[in-house]
Design an enzyme around this catalytic site. Structure first.
Site, short mmCIF file in Angstrom:
data_model
loop_
_atom_site.label_atom_id
_atom_site.label_comp_id
_atom_site.label_asym_id
_atom_site.label_seq_id
_atom_site.Cartn_x
_atom_site.Cartn_y
_atom_site.Cartn_z
N ILE A 1 -21.23 6.32 -6.09
CA ILE A 1 -20.45 5.16 -5.65
C ILE A 1 -20.56 4.95 -4.15
CG2 ILE A 1 -18.13 4.14 -5.70
CD1 ILE A 1 -19.62 4.43 -8.43
N GLY A 2 -21.02 5.94 -3.43
CA GLY A 2 -21.27 5.69 -2.01
C GLY A 2 -20.99 6.87 -1.11
N SER A 3 -19.74 7.33 -1.07
CA SER A 3 -19.44 8.38 -0.09
C SER A 3 -19.84 9.74 -0.63
CB SER A 3 -17.96 8.36 0.28
OG SER A 3 -17.18 8.56 -0.86
N ASP B 1 -17.49 -3.05 -2.71
CA ASP B 1 -16.35 -2.25 -3.18
C ASP B 1 -15.08 -3.08 -3.12
OD1 ASP B 1 -17.97 0.00 -3.44
OD2 ASP B 1 -17.50 0.75 -1.43
N ASN C 1 0.81 -1.20 0.00
CA ASN C 1 0.00 0.00 0.00
C ASN C 1 0.85 1.26 0.00
OD1 ASN C 1 -2.51 1.00 -0.34
ND2 ASN C 1 -3.28 0.38 1.65
N HIS D 1 -11.63 12.86 -8.87
CA HIS D 1 -10.37 13.35 -8.31
C HIS D 1 -10.11 14.80 -8.67
CE1 HIS D 1 -9.67 9.31 -7.02
NE2 HIS D 1 -9.92 8.89 -8.25
N GLU E 1 -13.52 3.07 -12.98
CA GLU E 1 -12.93 4.37 -13.22
C GLU E 1 -12.57 4.44 -14.70
OE1 GLU E 1 -9.78 5.61 -10.45
OE2 GLU E 1 -8.58 5.72 -12.27
N1 GLN Z 1 -17.94 3.31 -1.51
C1 GLN Z 1 -16.66 3.90 -1.44
C2 GLN Z 1 -16.76 5.40 -1.59
O1 GLN Z 1 -17.59 5.86 -2.27
C3 GLN Z 1 -15.72 3.35 -2.48
C4 GLN Z 1 -14.35 3.90 -2.36
C5 GLN Z 1 -13.33 3.24 -3.25
O2 GLN Z 1 -13.65 2.47 -4.10
N2 GLN Z 1 -12.07 3.54 -3.08
O3 GLN Z 1 -15.99 6.14 -1.04
ZN ZN Z 2 -13.41 3.70 -6.41
#
Ligand code: GLN
Ligand code: ZN
EC number: 2.1.1.14
Length: 731
Positions: free
Chosen positions: A402-404, A570, A107, A663, A636
């Site tokens: 996507i969620g957040s 995810d 990472n 981004h 993406e």
């Molecule tokens: N569900 C997460 C978000 O929307 C997915 C984040 C990710 O894929 N890195 O933040």
């Molecule tokens: Zn993502």
């Protein structure tokens, strides 16, 4: 003769000093002189920590940002004069910065340099051997040929690792040869004045293909070895035997490789030390030092010069074990400083001095073996699922996120107050509910089709789940560097995982109670949970992934039983855990497929399963998508040529390749998104295209996110008008 060699002691420092210095300098609160002095001090502190435990240690590890960038500027790949911090940081984080990529499946992200079109390099000796830390080792003994007892050795990433990891690796053996020849001269110029042994780090030598490239490398290493005694280090995985032997035939001062080796140890020439990677660098469990000492005894008795080293640089671990641990973990962990201590202890044990201490250091891990229930049968074919999902009543080109949603300062402060105990659970939950309400209202107002609750309760997509599961330990201060000044805290999986409390149920159900539109339950998948955690001792990645999948399975069943119709998993870490060794990839693919099936395979065909991936390496993804067989995949793609979709066009999936790039803070007008979506439609039938951002919105400001979501919904509306697409009944 036995010595110990440290490597990669975190430049982050014991108290995140590195982060503070960088951010202070970038933010303008720390003037240049104070910043550089701070780095010098940090290097001094690190070297002192090394000296306390080991005989030999690297100099120059406190990079200004990233060692790969240091190398790139030292070789003159970019016109950055020594000391020109502005130009240096422009490459690291300015507009037009180099791309970041994960380093060897870890990472840690490195900056990916570009090789020059013509193989010409202009070395800048001012950047090497000490970008910083020049003074830190002053006054220490230096051995020009031999080595004194404790000594710092300048270190540098080697030419093979540079070319293999560059944006544009040489495409043919001839090109490779040309680059290596030019690099040979450039490195020689850097090494010549150093006057003591140099640690040349060449982790790329463990990669597949190194064997074929080796003939081009041997001459280069000979040339460099003539400039300065060369200690060639490899790590992460054992060398292939034929690579190890070919390197061992070189006149090196030391050859570093992971122990135990694949096959037998290479025979090194006299005068070459065997530098054995014996203690872990990627995993936090104490080493069985006694077992190790016994296996190394014969080598030492035969009189070999052996240096004991870590199997990986230690910056993948926190600085030291510094906080109280729960019963199952106390006395079992070793972070970076403890690894150095292990090396010292092992050296004493090999001299027969403290075998008892070595024995007491390590306790064997408790048995893991909890059998798993059988996996569910495969879900019915996609067409049957599509029919069963018709009553979701989605329009053509369904829109979702996507969620957040943006994580504001206030939200972070709220979570912090809960963490510190400042806020009781009930008050905290009421605040979270308010945010969920706002998020749902906003999405309804914008006209999105599949809604999310916005993930306000999650600090981090892995740590949040780890905290709600048994079997994980999360630390307060166990930080590890991700890139630049960015840090994270890997959770430690130490016992079979099990959900201790609902993971996503409460928040998702609450959100669903506020709207007639479908709300998506969003879970971090088993691969990503495993990839971004430390795994139990003796438990492989595949095994951990399956166990985590079982823990999530319970939650997913529960979510569906409560009426949630859309579930998203995810898996941003899916491809980064693709094994470095080709022969291990089929096993990984099988494990990933089984894990996904364990998570979602119990769901009735009417529950729509989404998979989110942050990647666009479609050729590599294809077999995974086939094995996982989700209903919808979001990925993406917003920064790619839409042609990439060809690789997936014939799979029976809906795809959401991304209408805009999360981004970027820039506003993308609806026209721009529309033309991107039309670009996707060249490769994808209209009934299979979803409209969504390419990742979560948590790093955006609320106004940026709202503006772009508005444009996105508008783009989908125009697309429906112009193209039509799927009918409401899904036919
Ligand atoms: N569900 C997460 C978000 O929307 C997915 C984040 C990710 O894929 N890195 O933040
Ligand atoms: Zn993502």
């Amino acid at each position: 003769m036995i010595r110990t060699l440290g490597l990669g002691l975190p430049r982050l420092g014991p108290h995140l000093e590195y982060k503070g210095l960088l951010e202070g300098f970038w933010g303008g609160s720390l003037p240049r002189e104070a910043f550089l002095e701070g780095l010098e001090e940090l290097e001094g502190l690190r070297l002192a920590a090394y000296r306390q435990e080991v005989d030999l240690y690297p100099l120059g590890e406190v990079s200004l940002y990233d060692p790969m960038l240091d190398l790139a500027v030292a070789l003159g790949l970019y016109p950055v004069l020594p000391g020109d911090l502005e130009a240096y940081y422009a490459l690291a984080r300015g507009k037009g910065a180099l791309p970041l990529r994960k380093w060897f499946g870890t990472n840690y992200h490195y900056l990916v340099p570009r090789l020059p079109e013509q193989p010409r390099y202009r070395p800048q000796p001012g950047w090497f051997p000490y970008p910083v830390g020049r003074g830190a080792d002053a006054g220490r003994p230096q051995g020009a040929r031999g080595l004194s007892l404790t000594e710092g050795l300048p270190t540098l990433i080697g030419p093979y690792t540079l070319v293999r990891l560059a944006q544009n690796p040489p495409a043919s053996p001839r090109e490779l040869q040309a680059h290596l020849e030019a690099l040979g001269e450039a490195y020689a110029e850097l090494l010549r004045p150093v006057g003591r042994p140099v640690l040349l780090q060449e982790p790329a030598l463990i990669l597949d293909g190194a064997g074929e490239d080796l003939p081009h490398l041997l001459g280069l290493y000979r040339l460099l070895g003539a400039q300065a005694p060369l200690v060639l280090l490899t790590y992460y995985l054992p060398l292939r035997p034929q690579v190890a032997q070919a390197l061992a035939d070189l006149p090196l001062r030391g050859l570093g490789l992971v122990y135990p080796p694949e096959g037998s140890l290479p025979r090194v020439s006299p005068g070459t030390a065997l530098v054995l990677g014996v203690v872990e660098g990627l995993s936090p469990w104490r080493t069985d030092l006694l077992g190790l000492a016994r296996s190394l005894d014969p080598l030492v008795e035969a009189g070999h010069e052996v240096w004991l080293a870590p199997k990986a640089p230690l910056y993948h671990l926190p600085w030291e074990v510094a906080e109280p641990l729960p019963p199952g973990l106390a006395g079992r962990l070793a972070f970076a400083k403890e690894r150095l201590r292990e090396l010292a202890l092992l050296k004493r044990a090999l001299r027969g001095e403290s075998r008892e201490e070595a024995q007491a250091w390590h306790t064997p891990p408790p048995a893991w073996g909890r059998g798993l229930p059988p996996p569910p049968p495969p879900r019915p074919p996609r067409e049957a699922r599509r029919q069963a999902q018709v009553d979701l009543n989605l329009p053509p080109f369904p829109t979702t996120t996507i969620g957040s949603f943006p994580q504001t300062k206030e939200l972070r402060a709220l979570r912090k107050r809960r963490r510190s105990g400042d806020l009781d659970q009930a008050t905290y939950w009421r605040e979270i509910q308010k945010i969920i309400q706002e998020n749902i209202r906003l999405q309804e107002e914008l006209g999105l089709d599949v809604l999310v609750h916005g993930e306000p309760e999650r600090s981090d997509m892995v740590e949040f789940f780890a905290e709600r599961m048994e079997g994980f330990h999360t630390t307060h201060k166990g930080f590890v560097l991700s890139y630049g000044s960015r840090v994270w805290r890997p959770p430690i999986l130490f016992a079979p995982p099990r959900r201790r409390e609902p993971l996503v149920l409460r928040e998702t159900l609450y959100a669903q109670s506020l709207t007639p539109k479908p709300v998506k339950a969003i879970l971090t998948g088993p691969v990503t949970l495993a990839a971004w955690s430390y795994l139990p001792q003796g438990v492989g990645l595949g095994e951990a992934i399956l166990a985590l999948a079982e823990a999530l399975r319970e939650e997913v069943r529960e979510v569906a039983a409560q009426g949630i119709r859309v579930v998203q998993v995810d898996e941003p870490a899916l491809l980064e855990k693709l094994p470095l060794r080709a022969e291990e990839r089929p096993g990984y693919l099988a494990r990933v497929g089984e894990a996904f099936s364990r998570v979602v395979g119990d769901l009735a065909p009417g529950v729509q399963v989404h998979l989110h991936l942050c990647y666009s390496d479609y050729a590599a993804l294809r077999p995974f998508l086939e094995a996982m067989d989700p209903d919808v995949v979001s990925l993406e793609g917003a920064r790619q040529d839409p042609g990439f979709l060809e690789a997936l066009a014939d799979l029976p999936l809906d795809l959401g390749p991304g209408a805009f790039d999360v981004h970027s803070p820039l506003e993308a007008p609806a026209e721009e998104m529309l033309s991107r979506l039309e670009g996707y439609l060249v490769h994808l039938p209209p009934e299979r295209l979803w409209v969504n951002p390419d990742c979560g919105l948590k790093t955006r400001k609320p106004e940026e996110a709202i503006a772009n979501l508005r444009h996105m919904v508008e783009a989908a509306r125009r697309l429906r008008q112009s193209v039509g697409g799927r009918h409401a009944d899904g036919t």
